[in-house]
Design a protein around this motif. Structure first.
Motif, PDB file in Angstrom:
ATOM      1  N   ALA A   1      -8.078   1.833   0.604  1.00  0.00           N
ATOM      2  CA  ALA A   1      -7.507   2.796  -0.340  1.00  0.00           C
ATOM      3  C   ALA A   1      -8.533   3.839  -0.752  1.00  0.00           C
ATOM      4  O   ALA A   1      -8.186   4.988  -1.060  1.00  0.00           O
TER       5      ALA A   1
ATOM      6  N   GLU B   1       1.381   7.021  -6.705  1.00  0.00           N
ATOM      7  CA  GLU B   1       0.351   8.030  -6.957  1.00  0.00           C
ATOM      8  C   GLU B   1       0.903   9.439  -6.791  1.00  0.00           C
ATOM      9  O   GLU B   1       0.442  10.384  -7.433  1.00  0.00           O
ATOM     10  N   LYS B   2       1.887   9.572  -5.917  1.00  0.00           N
ATOM     11  CA  LYS B   2       2.486  10.884  -5.671  1.00  0.00           C
ATOM     12  C   LYS B   2       3.598  11.208  -6.661  1.00  0.00           C
ATOM     13  O   LYS B   2       4.263  12.239  -6.538  1.00  0.00           O
TER      14      LYS B   2
ATOM     15  N   ALA C   1       0.832  -1.206   0.000  1.00  0.00           N
ATOM     16  CA  ALA C   1       0.000   0.000   0.000  1.00  0.00           C
ATOM     17  C   ALA C   1       0.868   1.257   0.000  1.00  0.00           C
ATOM     18  O   ALA C   1       0.551   2.243  -0.684  1.00  0.00           O
ATOM     19  N   ASP C   2       1.959   1.238   0.767  1.00  0.00           N
ATOM     20  CA  ASP C   2       2.867   2.388   0.801  1.00  0.00           C
ATOM     21  C   ASP C   2       3.503   2.623  -0.569  1.00  0.00           C
ATOM     22  O   ASP C   2       3.647   3.771  -1.015  1.00  0.00           O
TER      23      ASP C   2
ATOM     24  N   GLN D   1       0.918   4.073  -2.922  1.00  0.00           N
ATOM     25  CA  GLN D   1       0.683   5.481  -2.593  1.00  0.00           C
ATOM     26  C   GLN D   1       1.822   6.363  -3.082  1.00  0.00           C
ATOM     27  O   GLN D   1       1.598   7.472  -3.554  1.00  0.00           O
ATOM     28  N   SER D   2       3.049   5.870  -2.978  1.00  0.00           N
ATOM     29  CA  SER D   2       4.192   6.654  -3.468  1.00  0.00           C
ATOM     30  C   SER D   2       4.131   6.821  -4.982  1.00  0.00           C
ATOM     31  O   SER D   2       4.497   7.871  -5.510  1.00  0.00           O
TER      32      SER D   2
ATOM     33  N   ARG E   1      -4.911   2.023  -9.448  1.00  0.00           N
ATOM     34  CA  ARG E   1      -5.548   3.327  -9.308  1.00  0.00           C
ATOM     35  C   ARG E   1      -6.877   3.380 -10.043  1.00  0.00           C
ATOM     36  O   ARG E   1      -7.844   3.966  -9.566  1.00  0.00           O
TER      37      ARG E   1
END
Length: 242
Positions: A177, A99-100, A92-93, A96-97, A112
């Motif tokens: 999420a 996505e950034k 998950a981390d 998320q990274s 996503r």
């Protein structure tokens, strides 16, 4: 694999299907899911009517005052849950990274798209949508008898296959999420009337819902026919139910 749930008899974690005919998944999905009971030496099958024998209505919410929980850490499933949580959180981390903007990876893009589809609907109906998407797109594939592996959610999504715990972990990951808190979800390790094991996901939405790959739609906490909650895995740990 033999697993002990506190003071309960030895139980093997299997994934089976067995419900009223009207609640079963479409024919293109396996009509019934069988697990191998190591040490028992036989498959567990539903009865001829497509129902788990001895069906009855039981409450499943872990916070009910008549349900006593005992934290477990040394059992096979408790250790597996601890390791799985760490793996899932690391995944998950990473997602998320991405996505950034920290990475460009087609796997993250696929993830996503799924999460965005869920985020587009009101939170109250997200569990039903996730249940429908996962049940409809992830075919049932049981693990080998000697390898009961709990796959990472992204792995299950990309291979479009998994058994009951893989379904549960994917549903949980998508919901968190999309905005649900980890504390809103619980993994239910169930013992069926026939003595087999199964896993479903409990979600605190407008009402408490159980997402179970044996059924087309989410079910209420009091409508798991013939199932007993043997243990519960949460963000706080793994607990046997007494």
């Amino acid at each position: 694999m033999r697993v002990s749930f506190g003071f309960q008899p030895v139980l093997v974690l299997l994934c089976i299907l067995g419900a009223s005919v009207g609640a079963l998944l479409p024919s293109q999905v396996h009509a019934f899911e069988f697990g191998f009971a190591a040490g028992i030496g036989k498959h567990v099958a539903p009865n001829g009517q497509g129902q788990v024998a001895g069906s009855r209505l039981v409450p499943v919410h872990y916070s009910q005052p008549d349900r006593k929980l005992k934290r477990s850490s040394g059992t096979v499933l408790a250790r597996r849950w601890a390791m799985t949580r760490a793996r899932v959180q690391a995944e998950a981390d990473w997602l998320q990274s991405c996505e950034k903007g920290a990475c460009r990876d087609w796997r993250a893009s696929t993830w996503r798209k799924l999460v965005s589809r869920v985020e587009a609907v009101p939170q109250a109906v997200q569990p039903a949508l996730v249940h429908e998407i996962v049940n409809g797109n992830i075919r049932y594939l049981r693990d080998e008898a000697t390898d009961d592996h709990w796959a990472n959610p992204l792995s299950t999504l990309l291979r479009s296959a998994g058994d009951c715990e893989d379904h549960v972990l994917l549903k949980r990951a998508v919901l968190t999420a999309a905005g649900y808190r980890e504390t809103d979800t619980r993994l239910l390790i169930l013992e069926t009337a026939s003595g087999a094991g199964h896993m479903a996901l409990e979600v605190d939405a407008d009402t408490i819902l159980v997402l179970d790959n044996r059924y087309r739609s989410p079910r209420t906490e009091r409508s798991l026919a013939g199932d007993r909650v043997a243990a519960i895995a949460t963000d706080r740990g793994y607990f046997s139910v007494r």
